[in-house]
Write a protein that holds these residues in place. Sequence first.
Motif, short mmCIF file in Angstrom:
data_model
loop_
_atom_site.label_atom_id
_atom_site.label_comp_id
_atom_site.label_asym_id
_atom_site.label_seq_id
_atom_site.Cartn_x
_atom_site.Cartn_y
_atom_site.Cartn_z
N ILE A 130 11.97 2.79 4.68
CA ILE A 130 12.50 3.21 3.39
C ILE A 130 11.38 3.29 2.36
O ILE A 130 11.27 4.26 1.60
N PHE A 131 10.53 2.29 2.37
CA PHE A 131 9.44 2.26 1.39
C PHE A 131 8.42 3.36 1.67
O PHE A 131 7.83 3.92 0.75
N ARG A 132 8.25 3.68 2.94
CA ARG A 132 7.31 4.75 3.26
C ARG A 132 7.82 6.08 2.70
O ARG A 132 7.07 6.87 2.13
N ARG A 133 9.14 6.30 2.83
CA ARG A 133 9.70 7.56 2.35
C ARG A 133 9.68 7.67 0.83
O ARG A 133 9.78 8.75 0.28
N LEU A 134 9.61 6.52 0.18
CA LEU A 134 9.60 6.55 -1.29
C LEU A 134 8.19 6.40 -1.85
O LEU A 134 8.00 6.29 -3.05
N GLN A 135 7.19 6.41 -0.95
CA GLN A 135 5.85 6.05 -1.41
C GLN A 135 5.26 6.99 -2.45
O GLN A 135 4.45 6.58 -3.27
N SER A 136 5.69 8.24 -2.44
CA SER A 136 5.08 9.17 -3.39
C SER A 136 5.34 8.73 -4.84
O SER A 136 4.65 9.15 -5.75
N PHE A 137 6.34 7.88 -5.03
CA PHE A 137 6.63 7.43 -6.39
C PHE A 137 5.78 6.25 -6.82
O PHE A 137 5.47 6.10 -7.99
N TYR A 138 5.43 5.38 -5.86
CA TYR A 138 4.66 4.21 -6.30
C TYR A 138 3.19 4.27 -5.92
O TYR A 138 2.37 3.62 -6.54
N ARG A 139 2.85 5.09 -4.93
CA ARG A 139 1.45 5.16 -4.53
C ARG A 139 0.51 5.53 -5.68
O ARG A 139 -0.54 4.89 -5.84
N PRO A 140 0.87 6.51 -6.52
CA PRO A 140 -0.06 6.87 -7.60
C PRO A 140 -0.38 5.72 -8.55
O PRO A 140 -1.36 5.77 -9.27
N HIS A 141 0.49 4.71 -8.57
CA HIS A 141 0.27 3.60 -9.51
C HIS A 141 -0.23 2.35 -8.80
O HIS A 141 -0.22 1.27 -9.37
N ALA A 142 -0.68 2.52 -7.55
CA ALA A 142 -1.04 1.36 -6.72
C ALA A 142 -2.15 0.52 -7.34
O ALA A 142 -2.23 -0.67 -7.08
N ARG A 143 -2.98 1.14 -8.21
CA ARG A 143 -4.08 0.35 -8.77
C ARG A 143 -3.55 -0.79 -9.64
O ARG A 143 -4.13 -1.87 -9.67
N TYR A 144 -2.40 -0.57 -10.28
CA TYR A 144 -1.81 -1.68 -11.06
C TYR A 144 -1.48 -2.84 -10.14
O TYR A 144 -1.74 -4.00 -10.45
N LEU A 145 -0.90 -2.50 -9.00
CA LEU A 145 -0.49 -3.54 -8.06
C LEU A 145 -1.73 -4.27 -7.53
O LEU A 145 -1.75 -5.50 -7.44
N ALA A 146 -2.77 -3.51 -7.19
CA ALA A 146 -3.97 -4.10 -6.63
C ALA A 146 -4.56 -5.13 -7.61
O ALA A 146 -4.85 -6.26 -7.24
N TRP A 147 -4.68 -4.72 -8.89
CA TRP A 147 -5.21 -5.65 -9.89
C TRP A 147 -4.30 -6.86 -10.06
O TRP A 147 -4.76 -7.98 -10.23
N SER A 148 -3.02 -6.57 -10.02
CA SER A 148 -2.05 -7.65 -10.18
C SER A 148 -2.23 -8.69 -9.08
O SER A 148 -2.20 -9.90 -9.34
N ILE A 149 -2.46 -8.23 -7.85
CA ILE A 149 -2.60 -9.16 -6.72
C ILE A 149 -3.90 -9.96 -6.86
O ILE A 149 -3.91 -11.18 -6.64
N VAL A 150 -4.98 -9.26 -7.25
CA VAL A 150 -6.25 -9.97 -7.45
C VAL A 150 -6.06 -11.11 -8.46
O VAL A 150 -6.44 -12.26 -8.24
N LEU A 151 -5.41 -10.78 -9.58
CA LEU A 151 -5.20 -11.78 -10.62
C LEU A 151 -4.26 -12.89 -10.15
O LEU A 151 -4.38 -14.04 -10.54
N LEU A 152 -3.32 -12.50 -9.29
CA LEU A 152 -2.39 -13.50 -8.76
C LEU A 152 -3.12 -14.54 -7.93
O LEU A 152 -2.87 -15.75 -8.07
N VAL A 153 -4.06 -14.08 -7.09
CA VAL A 153 -4.83 -15.01 -6.27
C VAL A 153 -5.60 -15.97 -7.18
O VAL A 153 -5.59 -17.19 -6.98
N LEU A 154 -6.21 -15.42 -8.23
CA LEU A 154 -6.94 -16.26 -9.17
C LEU A 154 -6.01 -17.26 -9.86
O LEU A 154 -6.36 -18.42 -10.03
N THR A 155 -4.82 -16.78 -10.26
CA THR A 155 -3.87 -17.66 -10.95
C THR A 155 -3.53 -18.86 -10.07
O THR A 155 -3.57 -20.01 -10.53
N THR A 156 -3.20 -18.57 -8.83
CA THR A 156 -2.80 -19.65 -7.93
C THR A 156 -3.96 -20.63 -7.71
O THR A 156 -3.77 -21.85 -7.77
N ALA A 157 -5.15 -20.10 -7.50
CA ALA A 157 -6.30 -20.96 -7.27
C ALA A 157 -6.58 -21.83 -8.50
O ALA A 157 -6.79 -23.04 -8.41
N LEU A 158 -6.54 -21.19 -9.69
CA LEU A 158 -6.81 -21.94 -10.91
C LEU A 158 -5.73 -22.98 -11.18
O LEU A 158 -6.00 -24.03 -11.77
N GLY A 159 -4.53 -22.69 -10.72
CA GLY A 159 -3.43 -23.62 -10.92
C GLY A 159 -3.70 -24.94 -10.22
O GLY A 159 -3.26 -26.01 -10.67
#
Lengths: 605, 589
Positions: free
Chosen positions: B3-32
């Motif tokens: 299902i997500f693959r078929r809908l990817q054209s909607f979220y793929r263009p914004h994937a950089r937001y997600l990528a940054w979000s994940i990087v920051l998430l790793v830092l948040t958890t570690a700093l916690g």
Amino acid sequence: MVSVNETRAADELRAPFIYRDDDAIERPLQMEQIGRLLRYMGRYPRLVWAALAATCGGIAVALAAPYLIGATIDTAIGGAHPTALLFYGGALAALYGLNFFATRARIRLTNWLGQNVIRSLREDLFSHVQGLSFDFFDRRPAGSVLVRIMNDVNALQDLFTNGAVNSITNLLTLVGIVIIMFSLNIQLALISMTVVPVMFLISTKLRALIRRSWQHVRIRLSRLNAHLNESIQGMRVTEAYVRQDENQAFFEGMNADYLTMFRRAMFLSSFFAPGVDFTGAVGSALLFWFGVHLLMHGAMTVGLLVAFATYLGNFWTPISQLGQVYNQLLVAMASSERIFEYLDTRAGVLDRPGAQALPAIRGDVEFSRVEFAYDDKKKALDGISFRAAAGMSVALVGHTGAGKSTVINLLARFYEPTAGVIRVDGVDICACDLLSLRSQIALVMQETFIFSGTIMDNIRYGRPSASDEEVVEAARAVCADDFIRQLEDGYRTEVRERGSRLSMGQRQLISFARAILADPRILILDEATASIDTHTEHLIQKGLRRLLEGRTSFVVAHRLSTIREAALILVFEDGRVVERGTHDGLMRGAGRYRHLVEAQYRFLA
Amino acid sequence: MEIFRRLQSFYRPHARYLAWSIVLLVLTTALGLAYPYLLRLIVNRVIEKKQYGELIFFVSGILIAALAKGACNFGQQYLGQVFGIHAVYGLRNALYHKLNRQPFSYYDKVHTGDLMSRMTADLDAFRLFLAAGFNSIVNFFLLLVFGLGLMFSMNVTLTLSVLSMIPLLAFVAVRFDALLWPAYRRVRQSLGKLNTAVQENVMGVRTVKSFAREAFEQDKFTSGNNAYFDANIRVAGLWKTFFPYMELIGNLEVVVVLGVGGYLVIAGHLSLGDLVAFFSILWYIIAPMSQLGYLLNTWTQSVAAGERLLDILEAPDTVPSPAAGRTDPARGTVEFRDVSLAYDGQLALRRISLRAEAGSTVALLGVTGAGKTSLVSLLPRFYDATEGAVLVEGVDVRQWDLQALRSQVAVVFQESFLFSTTIFANIAYGRPTASMQDVERAARLADAAEFIDRLPDGYRTLVGERGLGLSGGQKQRIALARAILADPAVLVLDDATSAVDMETEYSISRSLREVMAGRTTFVIAHRISTLKHADQIVVLDEGRIVQRGTHARLLAEPGLYRSVYDMQFRDQELLGGQPLAPVAGAMNG
């Protein structure tokens, strides 16, 4: 100023769609309203007390546990007493065990209380609104009445389920923690308290900002959804008029607006959790900085420090919840103001004190010098007098706005005359019990309202006690039986979305069946056959005649064949009866009636 | 995943937001985890070992770590949400675009409520997973890895005893959410029902009051109100059943750490600082554990929601517009060539042949279900003929550019639909740039100008669901003005004046004759007065043409037309013989 307004108005003229926001935002606190809301809780005194008692159990744990943990560290662990460790551990476990039951009871009781209050408030509001008369409904779109009964009442739900009881316990918890902290160590207590004002700021100011920003989001979203709903319903028109591109642009504009608002609200919201965390960390840093210094001088123990850290952590929950309750109250003020406005509206048509039920009537109707004006403006009826003996059929003729519908509205007592008297069987209808009057009158209108449910239920609306056989009999009498049987589930067919599956003519037949089932003494047909095709009308003529048989009837119609048979024809013009008589009598003259008849004839010739 | 693959054209263009979000998430958890770690150092080194000089470093470490964590946490949360909302923005536009181009047969089958729930609840469930659900799942694993790593590095025994209760917590949490979702769905459903009950009551207030059914309505409302109450209490019941257990397990973990840890400290296997640090990490792990059920649910909900959204997006387009279709203006010649139409396996039209010259009027008569509406629906391709062909200007409608075709064929539907906007914009729906003069002229021709002028706000009056309530006849006249303003080559009136009185209808039909001079009109009506002037009157029965001709011709032969005429004409007998003369004249002419 004027030019600004005009520009705005000019924009609005061409606005592709306009969605008025009909949601309450917030209002300053008003004691009188809070009191009125609290009185609803007062209806359940035992629930209130029980809920308070249960939450106090929770407070005791919140206050005692950190102390016990600190004592364990200092006495048992620091002092290396394994037995003391067992004792303290056991005591703590027992305390948490008690808390388990207190939590259960609190969740149960606060929800019962809140949901009961919401239920009775909605019940009151609904039955009050239902008792209001047409002057109320005529002035308000159905949608905005719905919003108050549903959304505004629901807006109070949080306040009643969580807010009210919790705010008392939260206050107690705060006071308790402050007392304990000060009695443990005044210096450290003072230092720890320095972050409390920041916590308050976050919990009230930042939260208020966040809440407002989400309100903007919700407003955008409800516009977006209002448009979607309407687009889907009107899609055939849109496709027929090739409006897709304009509508897409409009929708994308709304969607982008929503996106912007959402990002803004999310930006603010994302400050909340880090803000709370950071404030907590500052508190801990201060606590350790000063705590360790006190420890250096022997004025402190590790266990006490841990207990302090825990108390500081426990400070956050009640402050946060109090902030929330404050915000809930602001919203509740706006909603309750709107709710109470309806509850305080008095019905325009109301039973007089000591009004007597109208006994079973024969159907003798008399209008005596009746006058009526809507909204104190021009008189809609100006001195109408006539008499219809029981069983007589009266036709009302005249142009739109001449006063025909007003006569009908007054007869069913949807409004009361501003002067003059209307009598049924010699009794002034304004002096008798409203329901006893209306239950002996049936009204069939041009636009039939079909309720969602089965066809059977819809016909039975005329008389809920009727048996299935009687319903079928009524349908047969008005020739509705044939088409109903052809539907996939016959009488059990579910009709939805205001009867959209049925044609206008079919809906009208159902309303005839409804009326005949009600078996009224007085029957009113207001343009009832206008939307039925001639062929069907011919089919139901017999049924219609049976419907009219032996009843006093008032018929507003354009079809001359229906009017002709009336025993009395009243011709209306500008709120007055300008001619009256039988068809033959009126045709002999050269007045308004003859003129109307001849005009109609010309269209056909 | 599919299902997500078929809908990817909607979220793929914004994937950089997600990528940054994940990087920051790793830092948040570690700093916690820096906080428990520093706490441990404070107790172990500063308090126990009395290295008071180091306190300043650890305390400022706490502040710096908290600040950095706060910033990262802000970033990961905000960027995750931005990712979600942008993906759904595009998706919502695409859904709307698709809905605006679905054929009529699609709308015959779907319910507004169902589409609305997809466009609101499902879209939101999908957004929620993209915005926060994915991050939460990543966070869950990070915490497990980092948190357990730190705990194991300090003491294995204590870590294992803490872990012993975690599966129980996870089990309760998952079970809880599995029950909670359906319970919330019931709340929504019962709210929906209550809403309908109140809405019908308010809209049908005339019916309610005229039958004095207030008590009955009150009962209906009360049962709906009670059902909503029950559904809410049921949700509260689940909270009451499960939440105390989750709270208790968390609390008992504290007792375990205190008891087992305390014993280890007394026995000298653990330092006091480690014990304090354990306390601190404990809350770090328990919180996401108790949300495990919620996490799993956002995932399953979003998959189900995505599937329902794809149902809309991937519905077949059945009104293909040819690539280089005809776009020239039409004069209005229409021909039906041996046309049959079947819906759901039932024949609605059987071998219809009909020709209308430009400038003529075709009237259709028939009982309900005879096929009148089906016939005219083929002209703007609301439906396509199953067999045969419909030609406009000699060209098959399927060879026409769809937009060009529809903008030259205006339909006034049986039930007039007004949008929530001004009367002006409703009339100008098909020509949004029309001038006030044009709109007023259209309104005048539709006999609507007079009542509009009498309204206090005139053409600015808001109509539609929340606007001013107009009578059926008034709505029909606005819908008619809309069609007139569209200035079509072919005008279709589908029982469009049924709710206006005969005099008004007469004056409308006279002005229409003027407007439509040289163009073609199809009119469906029940009144002979509306039909009689048509150049061609066609009588339909069960999808077939059973009679055709002029008024005079059809009056001369037995059939539906004459029987309807007789019925309506009987009205006139009351003039006493007088009307017979003109009728005889019509028969002769």
